[in-house]
Every structure is written in C-alpha cells, then in structure tokens.
Design a protein around this motif. Structure first.
Motif, PDB file in Angstrom:
ATOM      1  N   GLU A   1      17.803  -2.639  64.309  1.00  0.00           N
ATOM      2  CA  GLU A   1      18.775  -3.865  64.586  1.00  0.00           C
ATOM      3  C   GLU A   1      20.031  -3.991  63.705  1.00  0.00           C
ATOM      4  OE1 GLU A   1      15.910  -6.773  63.446  1.00  0.00           O
ATOM      5  OE2 GLU A   1      14.827  -6.791  65.249  1.00  0.00           O
ATOM      6  N   LEU A   2      19.859  -3.490  62.489  1.00  0.00           N
ATOM      7  CA  LEU A   2      21.039  -3.460  61.402  1.00  0.00           C
ATOM      8  C   LEU A   2      22.015  -2.466  62.037  1.00  0.00           C
ATOM      9  CD1 LEU A   2      19.398  -3.724  58.022  1.00  0.00           C
ATOM     10  CD2 LEU A   2      20.743  -5.388  59.102  1.00  0.00           C
ATOM     11  N   ILE A   3      21.587  -1.471  62.294  1.00  0.00           N
ATOM     12  CA  ILE A   3      22.571  -0.331  62.918  1.00  0.00           C
ATOM     13  C   ILE A   3      23.162  -0.801  63.990  1.00  0.00           C
ATOM     14  CG2 ILE A   3      22.673   2.113  64.069  1.00  0.00           C
ATOM     15  CD1 ILE A   3      20.635   2.899  61.930  1.00  0.00           C
ATOM     16  N   ASP A   4      22.588  -1.730  65.024  1.00  0.00           N
ATOM     17  CA  ASP A   4      23.304  -2.176  66.115  1.00  0.00           C
ATOM     18  C   ASP A   4      24.222  -3.053  65.707  1.00  0.00           C
ATOM     19  OD1 ASP A   4      23.459  -2.559  69.136  1.00  0.00           O
ATOM     20  OD2 ASP A   4      22.639  -4.406  68.561  1.00  0.00           O
ATOM     21  N   PHE A   5      23.682  -4.127  65.004  1.00  0.00           N
ATOM     22  CA  PHE A   5      24.454  -5.223  64.544  1.00  0.00           C
ATOM     23  C   PHE A   5      25.787  -4.811  63.791  1.00  0.00           C
ATOM     24  CE2 PHE A   5      25.315  -8.372  61.109  1.00  0.00           C
ATOM     25  CZ  PHE A   5      25.726  -9.726  62.073  1.00  0.00           C
ATOM     26  N   LEU A   6      25.818  -3.737  63.115  1.00  0.00           N
ATOM     27  CA  LEU A   6      26.902  -3.252  62.271  1.00  0.00           C
ATOM     28  C   LEU A   6      27.837  -2.212  63.075  1.00  0.00           C
ATOM     29  CD1 LEU A   6      25.241  -3.021  58.793  1.00  0.00           C
ATOM     30  CD2 LEU A   6      27.233  -4.541  59.348  1.00  0.00           C
ATOM     31  N   LYS A   7      27.318  -2.241  64.401  1.00  0.00           N
ATOM     32  CA  LYS A   7      28.210  -1.070  65.199  1.00  0.00           C
ATOM     33  C   LYS A   7      28.215   0.279  64.897  1.00  0.00           C
ATOM     34  CE  LYS A   7      30.951  -5.148  66.678  1.00  0.00           C
ATOM     35  NZ  LYS A   7      32.493  -5.755  66.631  1.00  0.00           N
ATOM     36  N   LEU A   8      27.102   0.745  64.367  1.00  0.00           N
ATOM     37  CA  LEU A   8      27.038   2.168  63.812  1.00  0.00           C
ATOM     38  C   LEU A   8      26.368   2.779  64.879  1.00  0.00           C
ATOM     39  CD1 LEU A   8      26.360   1.231  60.166  1.00  0.00           C
ATOM     40  CD2 LEU A   8      28.347   2.536  60.952  1.00  0.00           C
ATOM     41  N   THR A   9      25.765   2.513  65.937  1.00  0.00           N
ATOM     42  CA  THR A   9      24.843   3.112  66.817  1.00  0.00           C
ATOM     43  C   THR A   9      25.458   4.406  67.253  1.00  0.00           C
ATOM     44  OG1 THR A   9      24.022   0.988  67.958  1.00  0.00           O
ATOM     45  CG2 THR A   9      23.779   3.095  69.264  1.00  0.00           C
ATOM     46  N   GLY A  10      24.681   5.533  67.139  1.00  0.00           N
ATOM     47  CA  GLY A  10      25.155   6.913  67.430  1.00  0.00           C
ATOM     48  C   GLY A  10      25.361   7.568  66.363  1.00  0.00           C
ATOM     49  N   PHE A  11      25.572   7.010  65.009  1.00  0.00           N
ATOM     50  CA  PHE A  11      25.628   7.567  63.883  1.00  0.00           C
ATOM     51  C   PHE A  11      24.310   7.670  62.723  1.00  0.00           C
ATOM     52  CE2 PHE A  11      29.751   6.174  65.429  1.00  0.00           C
ATOM     53  CZ  PHE A  11      30.704   7.377  65.159  1.00  0.00           C
ATOM     54  N   GLU A  12      23.444   7.016  63.343  1.00  0.00           N
ATOM     55  CA  GLU A  12      22.159   7.038  62.440  1.00  0.00           C
ATOM     56  C   GLU A  12      21.662   8.306  61.516  1.00  0.00           C
ATOM     57  OE1 GLU A  12      22.488   6.718  65.857  1.00  0.00           O
ATOM     58  OE2 GLU A  12      21.414   4.885  66.499  1.00  0.00           O
ATOM     59  N   ARG A  13      22.094   9.480  62.143  1.00  0.00           N
ATOM     60  CA  ARG A  13      21.654  10.637  61.439  1.00  0.00           C
ATOM     61  C   ARG A  13      22.774  11.214  60.591  1.00  0.00           C
ATOM     62  NH1 ARG A  13      16.596  11.956  62.412  1.00  0.00           N
ATOM     63  NH2 ARG A  13      15.551  11.045  64.202  1.00  0.00           N
ATOM     64  N   ASN A  14      24.017  10.690  60.636  1.00  0.00           N
ATOM     65  CA  ASN A  14      25.333  11.206  59.977  1.00  0.00           C
ATOM     66  C   ASN A  14      25.212  11.195  58.543  1.00  0.00           C
ATOM     67  OD1 ASN A  14      26.340  10.959  62.733  1.00  0.00           O
ATOM     68  ND2 ASN A  14      28.226  11.364  61.792  1.00  0.00           N
ATOM     69  N   MET A  15      25.679  11.857  57.688  1.00  0.00           N
ATOM     70  CA  MET A  15      25.662  11.941  56.187  1.00  0.00           C
ATOM     71  C   MET A  15      27.140  11.295  55.963  1.00  0.00           C
ATOM     72  SD  MET A  15      22.953  13.536  55.918  1.00  0.00           S
ATOM     73  CE  MET A  15      22.637  13.955  54.229  1.00  0.00           C
ATOM     74  N   PRO A  16      26.907  10.469  54.755  1.00  0.00           N
ATOM     75  CA  PRO A  16      28.070   9.614  54.412  1.00  0.00           C
ATOM     76  C   PRO A  16      29.352  10.678  54.339  1.00  0.00           C
ATOM     77  CG  PRO A  16      26.322   9.217  52.787  1.00  0.00           C
ATOM     78  CD  PRO A  16      25.820  10.706  53.566  1.00  0.00           C
TER      79      PRO A  16
END
Length: 267
Positions: A127-142
């Motif tokens: 939910e937070l990843i979707d809310f913050l428009k980070l979908t698709g970057f879940e497994r990316n490193m900083p």
C-alpha cells in the motif's frame, strides 16, 4: 484540512522554558536558546524558519530526546521525551536508508519498529509503495534511486512506523528546486490523509508558507520567537496555483520582512 479529515486526539507539543547551551571551540559555551516557549496543537503543521544557528534543529532534537536541555521541558501530551520516544518519527535532510536494503526492505524497517503484525506487513508495504508512487522499484537498492525517490522511501518508512509526530529537519533541502516542489506536493498529500502533528524546519520561506498551518520565525541566537504567523490559505493546496495568490505573496513578504528586521547589524 479537507472536509473528510478528522481532528487528531494526540500529538500536542509544548516547549516550556527551554534553555540549551553548546560548547564552542573558543572555550566558552554558546547560548543557543533561552527561556523558549511554544505550544503546538495536535495535528497542526508548523514550519520553523530563521537564521542559521538560531536553534531550529535543536528544538527537534530536544523534543526527540537526542539533545538534553539545560533547563525547561519539552512535552508531548504532557509527557517527556523519555516517555514518548516511540511516538516520534524523525526525517533528516540526508536520507538514512540502509544501503544494503531494497526499497521494500527499507520501508519494512518502519513496520518492525512499530511492531506491526507480520500477517499484515506485506500488504502494508504494498500500500505504501503504491501510495508513494514507487511501484516497479520495490527491489531497487538506494544507489539505484534518484534523490527524490530516496526521500519518498524515507517518507514510506516514516508512514510505516506511523508516529503521532513527524519531526522533519530540512528533509528536501538537498534536492533540486523541481524535485523539492514535487516532494512538497507529496508531503501535502500525505498530511491531508494522515493528519499528524508536523514540526518542519526549513530555510525556504516559500516552502514554509506552502506547506504549513503556521510559521514560527526565530531570531538570531539565542533563538526566540519573533513572529508566530497563522497561514490562512485553503486546503487542499496546489503549490503551483498557490504561488499566484496575493495572500500567499503577502505571507512570504511578511516573513522576509521579519527575518530582515531581526538580522544582526554588520559593521
């Protein structure tokens, strides 16, 4: 505040008679704040502005227990920092993401700190990843993210922790102006949804007026309140449209006049 928002019942902040001294390289103490008093109702978004060294960041650190005041007390709903540490979330100018953890794992840290049930953790992260428009970057490193995306992850961790109070020490200060504006819109969207008490330190006067219910202008060291200004602009706010409004321009000008009036005279 949107019509659907409900008033928070916790998160009232009170600074009472705060005095803070720091040692200096010259061998004598520097008085940063002296007999500082301020009250912030639960759910209010308050920005603190003023010259460098006036105690803006110090206030946040005193409230969170990272700095001990020499005198006075900082209270949350009548309790001290030691009694309320778990109710505070802190966001710094530079993100504090774990470099070896992915986006979703960095956000998960907030859930772990909040002792969230494992059964609901995955859904909350999604939910937070979707809310913050980070979908698709879940497994990316900083290191694979832009500065703005890293700060979104930091916000996600804060929201996962779900504290009553957000302490934000120039969280967008290191970003370019375009990314800062985008992050400002994101923060407004988050605040309008979650209605937490926010204490936001910034050097950017326009940012302070755009985001806040109230702007506190501090004097040069030792920091005292020169101006306590309520920002009566309707919410929800669109920063792009807001900056054309005469009332917005007046607020910005008034704060700048107060800062200029309080600036020390140069020889």
């Amino acid at each position: 505040m949107t019509a659907a928002a409900t008033a928070p019942t916790s998160g009232h902040i009170a600074f009472k008679g705060i005095r803070v001294r720091f040692p200096s390289s010259a061998g004598h103490d520097v008085l940063v704040m002296d007999d500082f008093n301020l009250e912030i109702p639960a759910g209010q978004f308050v920005a603190i502005v003023g010259p460098s060294g006036c105690g803006k960041s110090t206030l946040l650190r005193v409230l969170s227990g990272l700095v001990d005041a020499d005198a006075g007390t900082a209270l949350i709903d009548g309790l001290t920092a030691e009694e309320t540490a778990e109710r505070i979330g802190f966001m710094f100018q530079r993100d504090t993401l774990l470099p070896w953890a992915s986006v979703q794992d960095n956000i998960a840290i907030g859930l772990e700190l909040a002792h969230a049930p494992a059964a609901t953790a995955k859904e909350r992260i999604r939910e937070l990843i979707d809310f913050l428009k980070l979908t698709g970057f879940e497994r990316n490193m900083p290191h694979q993210l832009s500065g703005g995306m890293r700060q979104r992850v930091s916000l996600g961790r804060l929201l996962a922790y779900d504290p009553d109070i957000f302490l934000m020490d120039e969280p967008f200060g290191a970003l370019d102006s375009q990314t800062k504006a985008v992050m400002g819109r994101e923060l407004l969207r988050i605040w309008e949804r979650h209605q937490r008490t926010v204490l936001f330190v910034t050097h950017d006067i326009e940012e302070a007026v755009t985001l806040s219910d109230r702007v506190i202008v501090l004097s040069p060291r030792p920091g005292t309140i020169r101006l306590d200004l309520s920002i009566d602009l309707p919410r929800p706010r669109d920063p792009r449209l807001l900056r054309k409004e005469p009332a917005y321009i007046d607020y910005v000008d008034r704060i700048w006049r107060e800062i200029d009036a309080g600036a020390p005279v140069q020889d």
